[in-house]
Design a protein around this motif. Structure first.
Motif, short mmCIF file in Angstrom:
data_model
loop_
_atom_site.label_atom_id
_atom_site.label_comp_id
_atom_site.label_asym_id
_atom_site.label_seq_id
_atom_site.Cartn_x
_atom_site.Cartn_y
_atom_site.Cartn_z
N ASP A 271 0.82 -1.22 0.00
CA ASP A 271 0.00 0.00 0.00
C ASP A 271 0.85 1.27 0.00
OD1 ASP A 271 -2.39 -1.48 0.14
OD2 ASP A 271 -2.15 -1.70 2.31
N ASN A 272 0.21 2.36 -0.40
CA ASN A 272 0.81 3.72 -0.31
C ASN A 272 2.11 3.84 -1.08
OD1 ASN A 272 -1.26 4.66 1.47
ND2 ASN A 272 -0.25 3.55 3.13
N ILE A 273 2.05 3.46 -2.31
CA ILE A 273 3.25 3.47 -3.17
C ILE A 273 2.94 4.13 -4.51
CG2 ILE A 273 4.33 1.40 -2.20
CD1 ILE A 273 2.95 0.14 -4.92
N SER A 274 4.02 4.35 -5.25
CA SER A 274 3.91 4.66 -6.68
C SER A 274 4.48 3.46 -7.43
CB SER A 274 4.75 5.89 -7.02
OG SER A 274 4.26 7.02 -6.33
N VAL A 275 4.01 3.26 -8.65
CA VAL A 275 4.58 2.20 -9.48
C VAL A 275 5.11 2.83 -10.77
CG1 VAL A 275 2.40 1.60 -10.65
CG2 VAL A 275 4.21 -0.11 -10.46
N VAL A 276 6.29 2.39 -11.18
CA VAL A 276 6.86 2.85 -12.44
C VAL A 276 6.17 2.08 -13.57
CG1 VAL A 276 8.99 3.00 -13.81
CG2 VAL A 276 9.06 3.40 -11.33
N LYS A 277 5.67 2.82 -14.56
CA LYS A 277 4.86 2.19 -15.60
C LYS A 277 5.66 1.20 -16.46
CE LYS A 277 1.63 6.05 -16.32
NZ LYS A 277 1.22 7.08 -17.31
N LYS A 278 6.90 1.55 -16.73
CA LYS A 278 7.70 0.68 -17.61
C LYS A 278 8.35 -0.42 -16.78
CE LYS A 278 11.19 0.71 -21.22
NZ LYS A 278 12.12 1.51 -22.04
#
Lengths: 103, 103
Positions: free
Chosen positions: B5-12
């Motif tokens: 939870d509470n994260i960002s994800v790199v799209k690539k």
């Protein structure tokens, strides 16, 4: 934007088409769901339940939506929309990174 | 916990070993970084820079750390630690889902 913020990610991936497509589901606080994934070089047919927007992050693919004759080419930075309860054929000429936006 | 939870994800995605390993990087507000990924059936050697904890989410693998003779088996719900500036061999007997915790 190269990343999606303020989300949760489901640890277990979604693996489709004998591994040709691998995605991870991301969840927003409001219940919205997206998936971030890759498609290895292949020609596949995806069925939609909800309408979706396929955002091509990187790579090149050709797409034929159900009921259309034309194949259109999409590259990194471009998107296409798919109606709900429909399908599309996708030919990934090279590895494609995508974000699928549902609903 | 089945999600982070509470994260960002790199799209690539990060695609290694000719597609045998696919991961997405997730970022925390404090700068901490993890990756969520899959390893298709294969035998691979990973090199570490920072120390890491490999959390096996699903699947079965055998692991041999650098300098050890023994191969140990890890299944979903188990983890192993790898020192920094080191390496490990991993044989994925079936598709493995993992979370890699760095630092």
């Amino acid at each position: 934007m190269s990343q999606i913020d303020n989300i949760s990610v489901v640890k277990k991936a979604n693996v489709y088409f004998d591994g040709k497509c691998v995605s991870h589901t991301v969840l927003f606080a409001d219940g919205t769901r997206k998936s971030v994934g890759v498609i290895f070089p292949s020609t596949l047919t995806f069925n939609t339940d909800a309408p979706e927007i396929m955002e091509i992050v990187d790579g090149v693919c050709k797409v034929q939506l159900a009921g259309e004759n034309e194949w259109k080419t999409y590259r990194g930075g471009e998107s296409f929309q798919v109606p709900g309860k429909s399908s599309f054929h996708i030919e990934t000429v090279e590895l494609v990174n995508y974000v699928c936006h549902f609903g």
